[in-house]
Scaffold this active site. Structure first.
Site, PDB file in Angstrom:
ATOM      1  N   HIS A 130       0.843  -1.091  -0.108  1.00  0.00           N
ATOM      2  CA  HIS A 130       0.020   0.022  -0.122  1.00  0.00           C
ATOM      3  C   HIS A 130       0.685   1.386   0.214  1.00  0.00           C
ATOM      4  O   HIS A 130       1.701   1.348   0.635  1.00  0.00           O
ATOM      5  CB  HIS A 130      -0.944   0.128   1.247  1.00  0.00           C
ATOM      6  N   HIS A 139      12.038  -1.454 -12.485  1.00  0.00           N
ATOM      7  CA  HIS A 139      12.026  -2.603 -12.637  1.00  0.00           C
ATOM      8  C   HIS A 139      12.387  -3.574 -11.192  1.00  0.00           C
ATOM      9  O   HIS A 139      13.133  -3.432 -10.598  1.00  0.00           O
ATOM     10  CB  HIS A 139      13.206  -3.243 -13.405  1.00  0.00           C
TER      11      HIS A 139
END
Length: 201
Positions: A130, A139
């Site tokens: 979250h 990446h």
């Protein structure tokens, strides 16, 4: 449905082709300067010089190259219809923002109120908790895990199985090695390895 052109016919590009099939694309091609013939039965239409010719309003594009710097160079050099791909098995929470050109792979989990920039790779079974913020061209390798409220700067790469503790910020252009643990802010670009991480030359 539009055709999808995947830029790069290497390993990441081939994974994107599989992902594209699972999200409904039937017309797929590759653009790659270093390949000839076909890959997975899909045509290679040429290299980067053919992209503008393919940009006909009926072709979507995504970059199938894992290297962040190369992905950024291509994205910034070409004005194309960049598409976002999300695997059907990925778990996406409410109020999540995912930028154009980003790919979310099988089994990935992105939880509530996370923000993902453009042209990111969220690899197989990686976790974005979250309120995380991932800037453009980030990446995450397979099984990488970000705790809540983590911030990753542009072009950062988190290695296979690495973890970033909640509330930690990692500056742009960092590489975090496989299996590493980031438990405090990384304020200087570079390569970091170990548990906890240390910077290497």
């Amino acid at each position: 449905m539009n055709r999808l052109c995947i830029i790069g016919a290497g390993g990441h590009g081939r994974v994107l082709a599989d992902l594209a099939l699972k999200t409904g694309y039937e017309r797929i091609c590759f653009a790659d300067d270093n390949k000839i013939g076909s890959v997975l039965g899909f045509d290679i239409v040429g290299g980067l010089d053919c992209l503008e010719k393919l940009n006909d309003g009926k072709t979507d594009f995504i970059i199938g190259i894992g290297d962040n710097t190369q992905r950024r160079c291509i994205a910034q050099s070409h004005k194309l219809n960049w598409v976002t791909l999300i695997h059907p098995s990925a778990q996406i929470g409410i109020n999540v923002s995912i930028g154009k050109g980003t790919a979310v792979m099988a089994g990935a989990c992105i939880n509530t109120c996370a923000f993902l920039g453009e042209h990111c790779i969220i690899n197989t079974c990686s976790v974005v908790e979250h309120d995380c913020v991932l800037e453009d061209f980030v990446h995450l390798s397979p099984s990488a895990a970000l705790g809540g409220t983590v911030k990753l700067g542009e072009c950062t790469h988190i290695g296979i199985g690495a973890a970033v503790k909640n509330d930690v910020s990692v500056c742009r252009h960092c590489i975090v090695g496989a299996g590493a643990a980031v438990i405090k802010d990384l304020k200087e670009s570079g390569t970091y390895v170990g548990v906890p991480v240390r910077k290497i030359k």
